[in-house]
Design an enzyme around this catalytic site. Structure first.
Site, PDB file in Angstrom:
ATOM      1  N   HIS A   1      -8.602  -3.510   9.023  1.00  0.00           N
ATOM      2  CA  HIS A   1      -8.578  -4.862   9.598  1.00  0.00           C
ATOM      3  C   HIS A   1      -9.718  -5.685   9.019  1.00  0.00           C
ATOM      4  CE1 HIS A   1      -8.563  -8.095  12.633  1.00  0.00           C
ATOM      5  NE2 HIS A   1      -7.287  -7.769  12.765  1.00  0.00           N
TER       6      HIS A   1
ATOM      7  N   GLU B   1      -0.680  -3.212  14.310  1.00  0.00           N
ATOM      8  CA  GLU B   1       0.681  -3.133  13.767  1.00  0.00           C
ATOM      9  C   GLU B   1       1.281  -1.732  13.889  1.00  0.00           C
ATOM     10  OE1 GLU B   1       1.760  -5.862  13.406  1.00  0.00           O
ATOM     11  OE2 GLU B   1       0.547  -7.224  12.205  1.00  0.00           O
TER      12      GLU B   1
HETATM   13  N1  COA Z   1      -5.247   2.007   3.397  1.00  0.00           N
HETATM   14  C1  COA Z   1      -6.050   2.440   2.403  1.00  0.00           C
HETATM   15  N2  COA Z   1      -7.158   1.798   1.990  1.00  0.00           N
HETATM   16  C2  COA Z   1      -7.470   0.662   2.628  1.00  0.00           C
HETATM   17  C3  COA Z   1      -6.701   0.150   3.687  1.00  0.00           C
HETATM   18  C4  COA Z   1      -5.545   0.879   4.068  1.00  0.00           C
HETATM   19  N3  COA Z   1      -4.752   0.447   5.045  1.00  0.00           N
HETATM   20  N4  COA Z   1      -7.251  -0.993   4.134  1.00  0.00           N
HETATM   21  C5  COA Z   1      -8.340  -1.211   3.377  1.00  0.00           C
HETATM   22  N5  COA Z   1      -8.478  -0.222   2.473  1.00  0.00           N
HETATM   23  C6  COA Z   1      -9.520  -0.084   1.486  1.00  0.00           C
HETATM   24  C7  COA Z   1      -9.287  -1.027   0.316  1.00  0.00           C
HETATM   25  O1  COA Z   1      -8.499  -0.409  -0.694  1.00  0.00           O
HETATM   26  C8  COA Z   1     -10.678  -1.324  -0.142  1.00  0.00           C
HETATM   27  O2  COA Z   1     -11.132  -0.252  -0.938  1.00  0.00           O
HETATM   28  P1  COA Z   1     -11.968  -0.526  -2.301  1.00  0.00           P
HETATM   29  O3  COA Z   1     -13.206  -1.241  -1.834  1.00  0.00           O
HETATM   30  O4  COA Z   1     -12.206   0.836  -2.841  1.00  0.00           O
HETATM   31  O5  COA Z   1     -11.077  -1.377  -3.145  1.00  0.00           O
HETATM   32  C9  COA Z   1     -11.491  -1.316   1.145  1.00  0.00           C
HETATM   33  O6  COA Z   1     -10.748  -0.519   2.072  1.00  0.00           O
HETATM   34  C10 COA Z   1     -11.686  -2.715   1.732  1.00  0.00           C
HETATM   35  O7  COA Z   1     -10.436  -3.400   1.723  1.00  0.00           O
HETATM   36  P2  COA Z   1     -10.267  -4.974   1.873  1.00  0.00           P
HETATM   37  O8  COA Z   1      -9.019  -5.436   1.175  1.00  0.00           O
HETATM   38  O9  COA Z   1     -11.541  -5.658   1.517  1.00  0.00           O
HETATM   39  O10 COA Z   1     -10.067  -5.128   3.404  1.00  0.00           O
HETATM   40  P3  COA Z   1      -9.613  -6.438   4.131  1.00  0.00           P
HETATM   41  O11 COA Z   1     -10.480  -6.535   5.313  1.00  0.00           O
HETATM   42  O12 COA Z   1      -9.535  -7.609   3.269  1.00  0.00           O
HETATM   43  O13 COA Z   1      -8.099  -6.058   4.504  1.00  0.00           O
HETATM   44  C11 COA Z   1      -6.136  -5.524   5.642  1.00  0.00           C
HETATM   45  C12 COA Z   1      -7.615  -5.955   5.762  1.00  0.00           C
HETATM   46  C13 COA Z   1      -5.537  -5.438   7.045  1.00  0.00           C
HETATM   47  C14 COA Z   1      -5.330  -6.534   4.815  1.00  0.00           C
HETATM   48  C15 COA Z   1      -6.086  -4.104   4.965  1.00  0.00           C
HETATM   49  O14 COA Z   1      -6.811  -3.205   5.727  1.00  0.00           O
HETATM   50  C16 COA Z   1      -4.655  -3.639   4.728  1.00  0.00           C
HETATM   51  O15 COA Z   1      -4.049  -3.991   3.718  1.00  0.00           O
HETATM   52  N6  COA Z   1      -4.093  -2.823   5.685  1.00  0.00           N
HETATM   53  C17 COA Z   1      -2.746  -2.346   5.534  1.00  0.00           C
HETATM   54  C18 COA Z   1      -1.743  -3.396   5.991  1.00  0.00           C
HETATM   55  C19 COA Z   1      -1.791  -3.620   7.504  1.00  0.00           C
HETATM   56  O16 COA Z   1      -1.799  -2.694   8.286  1.00  0.00           O
HETATM   57  N7  COA Z   1      -1.779  -4.911   7.895  1.00  0.00           N
HETATM   58  C20 COA Z   1      -1.812  -5.316   9.295  1.00  0.00           C
HETATM   59  C21 COA Z   1      -3.141  -5.894   9.655  1.00  0.00           C
HETATM   60  S1  COA Z   1      -3.284  -6.251  11.386  1.00  0.00           S
END
Ligand code: COA
Length: 362
Positions: free
Chosen positions: A246, A305
């Site tokens: 998140h 989710e």
């Molecule tokens: N599975 C695996 N790795 C994950 C992850 C997941 N669900 N969520 C984040 N990471 C990793 C990223 O690959 C990144 O790694 P890196 O630094 O080695 O590249 C690190 O954690 C940080 O990710 P980042 O994109 O900066 O996090 P964010 O805060 O921008 O993203 C989300 C938040 C929700 C978009 C992300 O966690 C995600 O894509 N989750 C899966 C989709 C989901 O469940 N969405 C519903 C959200 S309520």
């Protein structure tokens, strides 16, 4: 310049507070864990809207009027034509809402609370070739949504589970769709315009479009025994695990636990596929362990989710409708924020930094 406006404060609100470090969500002074399981959809709608409209909003008045409004809004279902029935459910629902009058008053707010609750079940039935089911004004909003969806009275546990879901997602700080609603409200365009903008923002896969893929993932994993291997392979392919991580929460998303709790009465009374719940729990445990190992510096926990997918699936919503159900619940938050912006905020008009070429004299 702050790309994505991360950490930029763009509004003052009395509606909700998201504490990403403590994993706490407060809605109008009440912690989510105290609200879910006790409050109905109508209780929460009155809590969020009272004091922001042109008349006081009490629970009993709201419940009675909302029921009558669902019946009024149902007359618009006849505008559903062949072109709309080919659209994804959330797009067809948005198109029907776009036909409603704009305004800032209680009546407009009520119509907007009723509209997605009536239109989504009708759209889903029409897309299956079934006749829409008319609303029953005496029912609660949650009971009526399920009755319109499945053409029969829902069980007590099903109604309680949908209430828990709608309460859980009613408001969540300045997320993308709520911000969109406030931007439109700041121009004084009207609540219908605000809600339409918010639905547009919500449907994107980075915001409200994730729970469908959670079910896809569980189906791809297949069995509890295969969970670890499947998850490791997915991460090795560079994929993200759906339902984890998140932007704001650095600990467990409190909404995930609220929904996990809401599933229990359904499970205890045999109203869910127990094998799917067992599989989901095994996937959750395996994913948390693997993510901790792979990303020791980045706390990645389960998000809203993951359990949304299980709960809405148990209530027999098809996965392509999940974003639409999210919109049914979040509309009250969008309206409350839009009113707060209209009453207290100024026109939202940030600036951009020009990085293109400058005019050069010949
Ligand atoms: N599975 C695996 N790795 C994950 C992850 C997941 N669900 N969520 C984040 N990471 C990793 C990223 O690959 C990144 O790694 P890196 O630094 O080695 O590249 C690190 O954690 C940080 O990710 P980042 O994109 O900066 O996090 P964010 O805060 O921008 O993203 C989300 C938040 C929700 C978009 C992300 O966690 C995600 O894509 N989750 C899966 C989709 C989901 O469940 N969405 C519903 C959200 S309520």
């Amino acid at each position: 310049m702050n790309n994505g406006l991360e950490d930029v404060v763009a509004a003052e609100t009395r509606l909700s507070d998201v504490d990403g470090e403590a994993g706490r969500l407060i809605i109008r002074g009440i912690s989510l864990d105290r609200l879910v399981g006790r409050a109905t959809y109508e209780d929460t709608a009155a809590l969020l809207l009272d004091g922001l409209l042109d008349r006081p909003v009490t629970v009993s008045d709201l419940k009675a009027r909302l029921g009558r409004m669902r019946a009024e809004v149902f007359t618009h279902v006849q505008a559903m034509d062949e072109a709309l029935s080919k659209l994804p459910p959330v797009d067809a629902m948005r198109a029907l809402i776009a036909r409603l009058p704009d305004g800032e008053d209680f009546e407009t707010a009520l119509r907007l609370l009723a509209a997605p609750a009536v239109f989504l079940p009708a759209v889903l039935r029409l897309q299956k070739g079934e006749a829409p089911v008319a609303p029953t004004p005496a029912l609660s909003q949650s009971a009526d949504i399920l009755a319109m969806l499945n053409a029969g009275l829902p069980s007590r546990e099903q109604v309680a589970a949908l209430d828990a879901y709608l309460v859980t997602i009613s408001d969540h700080g300045l997320n993308a769709s709520t911000f969109a609603s406030r931007v439109v409200a700041s121009t004084r365009a009207g609540l219908t315009s605000s809600v339409l903008a918010a639905i547009g923002a919500l449907k994107g896969p980075l915001h409200g479009g994730a729970p469908g893929p959670v079910l896809d993932m569980l189906e791809a994993v297949g069995t509890e025994a295969d969970a670890k291997v499947w998850l490791v392979r997915a991460l090795d392919r560079g994929e993200r695990l759906m339902g984890f991580g998140h932007r704001v929460y650095r600990v467990r998303d409190p909404r995930a636990d609220a929904l996990k709790g809401a599933l229990k009465p359904l499970t205890a009374t045999g109203q869910v596929d127990r094998d799917r719940i067992r599989l989901a729990e095994a996937v959750e445990q395996a994913a948390l362990a693997i993510l901790k190992e792979r990303k020791p510096d980045r706390p990645l926990d389960v998000n809203v989710e993951f359990y949304t997918a299980l709960l809405l699936d148990a209530l027999k919503f098809p996965r392509e409708a999940f974003t639409g159900v999210f919109a049914i619940g979040r509309t009250v938050g969008w309206i409350a924020h839009a009113r707060e912006q209209s009453l207290e905020g100024r026109l939202i008009r940030p600036r951009s930094v020009y990085v293109g070429p400058m005019h050069q004299a010949a």
